[in-house]
Write a protein that holds these residues in place. Structure first.
Motif, PDB file in Angstrom:
ATOM      1  N   GLU A 181       0.848  -1.190   0.000  1.00 22.70           N
ATOM      2  CA  GLU A 181       0.000   0.000   0.000  1.00 22.70           C
ATOM      3  C   GLU A 181       0.882   1.237   0.000  1.00 22.70           C
ATOM      4  N   GLY A 182       0.422   2.284  -0.664  1.00 19.83           N
ATOM      5  CA  GLY A 182       1.187   3.518  -0.708  1.00 19.83           C
ATOM      6  C   GLY A 182       2.306   3.455  -1.736  1.00 19.83           C
ATOM      7  N   GLN A 183       3.315   4.297  -1.529  1.00 23.28           N
ATOM      8  CA  GLN A 183       4.408   4.404  -2.480  1.00 23.28           C
ATOM      9  C   GLN A 183       5.241   3.118  -2.512  1.00 23.28           C
ATOM     10  N   VAL A 184       5.429   2.580  -3.710  1.00 25.41           N
ATOM     11  CA  VAL A 184       6.252   1.395  -3.900  1.00 25.41           C
ATOM     12  C   VAL A 184       7.670   1.837  -4.247  1.00 25.41           C
ATOM     13  N   ARG A 185       8.640   1.284  -3.531  1.00 23.89           N
ATOM     14  CA  ARG A 185      10.055   1.582  -3.792  1.00 23.89           C
ATOM     15  C   ARG A 185      10.676   0.342  -4.422  1.00 23.89           C
ATOM     16  N   ILE A 186      11.240   0.505  -5.608  1.00 21.17           N
ATOM     17  CA  ILE A 186      11.781  -0.627  -6.357  1.00 21.17           C
ATOM     18  C   ILE A 186      13.291  -0.488  -6.489  1.00 21.17           C
ATOM     19  N   VAL A 187      13.992  -1.566  -6.131  1.00 19.37           N
ATOM     20  CA  VAL A 187      15.448  -1.631  -6.286  1.00 19.37           C
ATOM     21  C   VAL A 187      15.742  -2.456  -7.530  1.00 19.37           C
ATOM     22  N   GLN A 188      16.407  -1.828  -8.497  1.00 17.05           N
ATOM     23  CA  GLN A 188      16.727  -2.501  -9.757  1.00 17.05           C
ATOM     24  C   GLN A 188      18.225  -2.707  -9.905  1.00 17.05           C
ATOM     25  N   ILE A 189      18.592  -3.925 -10.293  1.00 20.05           N
ATOM     26  CA  ILE A 189      19.963  -4.250 -10.677  1.00 20.05           C
ATOM     27  C   ILE A 189      19.873  -4.686 -12.135  1.00 20.05           C
ATOM     28  N   PRO A 190      20.080  -3.766 -13.069  1.00 18.44           N
ATOM     29  CA  PRO A 190      19.827  -4.057 -14.487  1.00 18.44           C
ATOM     30  C   PRO A 190      20.479  -5.356 -14.954  1.00 18.44           C
ATOM     31  N   GLY A 191      19.659  -6.192 -15.578  1.00 17.16           N
ATOM     32  CA  GLY A 191      20.126  -7.472 -16.075  1.00 17.16           C
ATOM     33  C   GLY A 191      20.024  -8.595 -15.064  1.00 17.16           C
ATOM     34  N   TYR A 192      19.715  -8.259 -13.794  1.00 19.50           N
ATOM     35  CA  TYR A 192      19.711  -9.286 -12.750  1.00 19.50           C
ATOM     36  C   TYR A 192      18.460  -9.284 -11.878  1.00 19.50           C
ATOM     37  N   ASP A 193      17.957  -8.121 -11.488  1.00 24.51           N
ATOM     38  CA  ASP A 193      16.825  -8.152 -10.566  1.00 24.51           C
ATOM     39  C   ASP A 193      16.074  -6.830 -10.567  1.00 24.51           C
ATOM     40  N   SER A 194      14.797  -6.935 -10.204  1.00 23.17           N
ATOM     41  CA  SER A 194      13.936  -5.781  -9.961  1.00 23.17           C
ATOM     42  C   SER A 194      12.989  -6.197  -8.854  1.00 23.17           C
ATOM     43  N   CYS A 195      13.095  -5.537  -7.703  1.00 20.89           N
ATOM     44  CA  CYS A 195      12.380  -6.022  -6.518  1.00 20.89           C
ATOM     45  C   CYS A 195      11.928  -4.858  -5.638  1.00 20.89           C
ATOM     46  N   ALA A 196      10.695  -4.935  -5.139  1.00 18.93           N
ATOM     47  CA  ALA A 196      10.220  -3.954  -4.169  1.00 18.93           C
ATOM     48  C   ALA A 196      10.965  -4.163  -2.853  1.00 18.93           C
ATOM     49  N   CYS A 197      11.553  -3.095  -2.321  1.00 20.49           N
ATOM     50  CA  CYS A 197      12.356  -3.227  -1.095  1.00 20.49           C
ATOM     51  C   CYS A 197      12.477  -1.884  -0.414  1.00 20.49           C
ATOM     52  N   CYS A 198      12.395  -1.901   0.921  1.00 19.54           N
ATOM     53  CA  CYS A 198      12.453  -0.665   1.697  1.00 19.54           C
ATOM     54  C   CYS A 198      13.839  -0.393   2.291  1.00 19.54           C
ATOM     55  N   ALA A 199      14.774  -1.306   2.100  1.00 18.83           N
ATOM     56  CA  ALA A 199      16.061  -1.207   2.809  1.00 18.83           C
ATOM     57  C   ALA A 199      17.115  -0.450   1.995  1.00 18.83           C
ATOM     58  N   PRO A 200      18.142   0.075   2.678  1.00 18.47           N
ATOM     59  CA  PRO A 200      19.267   0.703   1.975  1.00 18.47           C
ATOM     60  C   PRO A 200      20.134  -0.350   1.279  1.00 18.47           C
ATOM     61  N   HIS A 201      20.756   0.035   0.171  1.00 18.82           N
ATOM     62  CA  HIS A 201      21.628  -0.858  -0.587  1.00 18.82           C
ATOM     63  C   HIS A 201      22.891  -0.118  -0.986  1.00 18.82           C
ATOM     64  N   VAL A 202      23.921  -0.868  -1.386  1.00 19.06           N
ATOM     65  CA  VAL A 202      25.129  -0.248  -1.916  1.00 19.06           C
ATOM     66  C   VAL A 202      24.798   0.395  -3.263  1.00 19.06           C
ATOM     67  N   LYS A 203      25.708   1.237  -3.763  1.00 19.90           N
ATOM     68  CA  LYS A 203      25.408   1.998  -4.976  1.00 19.90           C
ATOM     69  C   LYS A 203      25.732   1.250  -6.260  1.00 19.90           C
ATOM     70  N   THR A 204      26.687   0.330  -6.192  1.00 20.54           N
ATOM     71  CA  THR A 204      27.032  -0.476  -7.363  1.00 20.54           C
ATOM     72  C   THR A 204      27.252  -1.916  -6.918  1.00 20.54           C
ATOM     73  N   THR A 205      27.075  -2.850  -7.831  1.00 24.13           N
ATOM     74  CA  THR A 205      27.243  -4.261  -7.469  1.00 24.13           C
ATOM     75  C   THR A 205      28.677  -4.574  -7.063  1.00 24.13           C
ATOM     76  N   GLY A 206      29.646  -3.797  -7.570  1.00 23.48           N
ATOM     77  CA  GLY A 206      31.041  -4.033  -7.187  1.00 23.48           C
ATOM     78  C   GLY A 206      31.275  -3.871  -5.707  1.00 23.48           C
ATOM     79  N   SER A 207      30.457  -3.021  -5.053  1.00 29.13           N
ATOM     80  CA  SER A 207      30.608  -2.789  -3.615  1.00 29.13           C
ATOM     81  C   SER A 207      30.110  -3.957  -2.777  1.00 29.13           C
ATOM     82  N   VAL A 208      29.398  -4.897  -3.400  1.00 28.36           N
ATOM     83  CA  VAL A 208      28.925  -6.075  -2.667  1.00 28.36           C
ATOM     84  C   VAL A 208      30.089  -6.960  -2.263  1.00 28.36           C
TER      85      VAL A 208
END
Length: 392
Positions: A181-208
């Motif tokens: 409900e309300g605003q949906v926040r989507i975290v996208q990793i182009p070519g790999y994933d697109s997922c609704a998520c409320c948590a903070p993430h690193v800025k690039t996959t290299g930082s994982v």
């Protein structure tokens, strides 16, 4: 509504804010700030921790929750309403969580794209990350998933955060475990994933950093995976490396040869167990042979054996074979009068339970079973135990 700085910059580790309220909560306090970089528990991820600094005060932030858009900070001290405080995150902990949460997105995106499985459970704690999927995965498939995930890290892909309008949302593919409900926040990793998520993430996959699947078990018809990424993966590798070094040194084998060395040790142990079994069988036969003269004099004599060592199977064998030779009490006691004895007792006529109860009461014992055989433990010296059983 609290201004959520962790959405503006997930790498922000310090900030200033005004204390809007501070109320007691048991022996702690619940603090509301005008703005915060502390991420509250949510999306399977535990809350950030850190401190709030006001003058000479350094108040610990122990937990963070969100309710109706307001972020609530549980603290160990009182803050004055209206005061301006400096918030300081435990950023090392935050960054580890961002590495692992982003790594989970990469893995889950690959699993969904390749196998169509949904992520039906996720937990990111201080010690462990687990993901639950609604379908099985083979060992080879897990190796392939892990390799592809690390390829995503090597590509150093920028991570995109979307907050689409209601009109835009139906045109965007994304994974989600629930209706939002309300605003949906989507975290996208182009070519790999697109997922609704409320948590903070690193800025690039290299930082994982490195992504390592550390465990996989069947769970509720699907699969539960354990994961470590980045610095936690490094820490996990170091712990396991230290264990392998110790095993290598103890077995006097090269690290790459420890599996073969352990197999040889298992074979040697199995041979020793078989040898011990034969020796125990010989011990039982020898002990029964020594008692034959007693049976000639008294066909219902007790047959009792005291030994320092004997395995449970040999103890039961002695009692079973002894009951074939006499109608008396048959028993074996293993141990010492200083440390106490484990025992197995038997008697053909079925009265052994009442005898065992009296024996336990007399010698601080405990145990039980069903006729014709019982087992337990007690304390005492062999002479006293023999004397007691001769009266039964």
């Amino acid at each position: 509504m609290t201004e959520k700085l962790y959405y503006q910059d997930s790498y922000l580790s310090e900030f200033e804010a005004e204390v809007l309220s501070c109320v007691p909560k048991g022996n702690k306090y619940e603090v509301v700030l005008s703005r915060t970089a502390f991420f509250p528990e949510g999306g399977g991820q535990t809350a950030d921790t850190g401190v709030l600094v006001s003058g000479q005060q350094r108040i610990q932030v122990l937990d963070v929750q969100e309710k109706d858009g307001v972020v609530l900070h549980e603290t160990d001290g009182l803050l004055e309403v209206g005061a301006v405080v400096q918030g300081e995150l435990n950023f090392q902990e935050r960054f580890l969580k961002m590495q692992e949460h982003t790594g989970e997105h990469i893995i889950s995106g690959i699993v969904h794209r390749r196998f169509g499985y949904q992520n039906v459970g996720f937990h990111l704690g201080k010690e462990e990350v687990t993901m639950d999927y609604d379908g099985p995965l083979t060992e080879e498939e897990l190796r392939q998933i892990e390799y592809e995930a690390n390829r995503a890290v090597a590509e150093n892909i920028p991570i995109v955060i979307l907050e689409p309008s209601k009109e835009e949302l139906p045109h965007i593919f994304y994974r989600s475990k629930m209706e939002i409900e309300g605003q949906v926040r989507i975290v996208q990793i182009p070519g790999y994933d697109s997922c609704a998520c409320c948590a903070p993430h690193v800025k690039t996959t290299g930082s994982v950093g490195m992504i390592k699947i550390t465990g996989a078990i069947r769970y509720k018809g699907g699969m539960r995976l354990s994961l470590h990424c980045g610095f936690r993966a490094l820490s996990d590798y170091r712990e396991k490396e230290a264990s392998v070094k110790q095993i290598s040194n103890r077995l006097s084998a090269k690290q790459e040869e420890v599996v073969c060395a352990v197999k040889r040790l298992e074979e040697e142990l199995a041979a020793l167990k078989e040898k011990n079994k034969r020796l125990q069988e010989q011990l039982v036969k020898a002990a029964l042979k020594e008692e034959e003269q007693k049976l000639l004099e008294n066909p219902v004599a007790n047959l009792l054996l005291f030994a320092e060592e004997m395995d449970p199977a040999a103890m039961r064998n002695f009692v079973n074979e002894a009951m074939e030779k006499t109608d008396g009490i048959c028993g074996v006691f293993v141990g010492s009068k200083e440390q106490g004895f484990r025992y197995v007792l038997g008697k053909k006529d079925g009265s052994i339970c009442s005898i065992g109860k009296c024996l336990n009461e007399a010698f601080e014992g405990k145990g039980g079973g069903k006729p014709p055989m019982i087992q337990g433990s007690l304390k005492g010296n062999p002479e006293a135990i023999r004397g007691f059983l001769e009266k039964e």
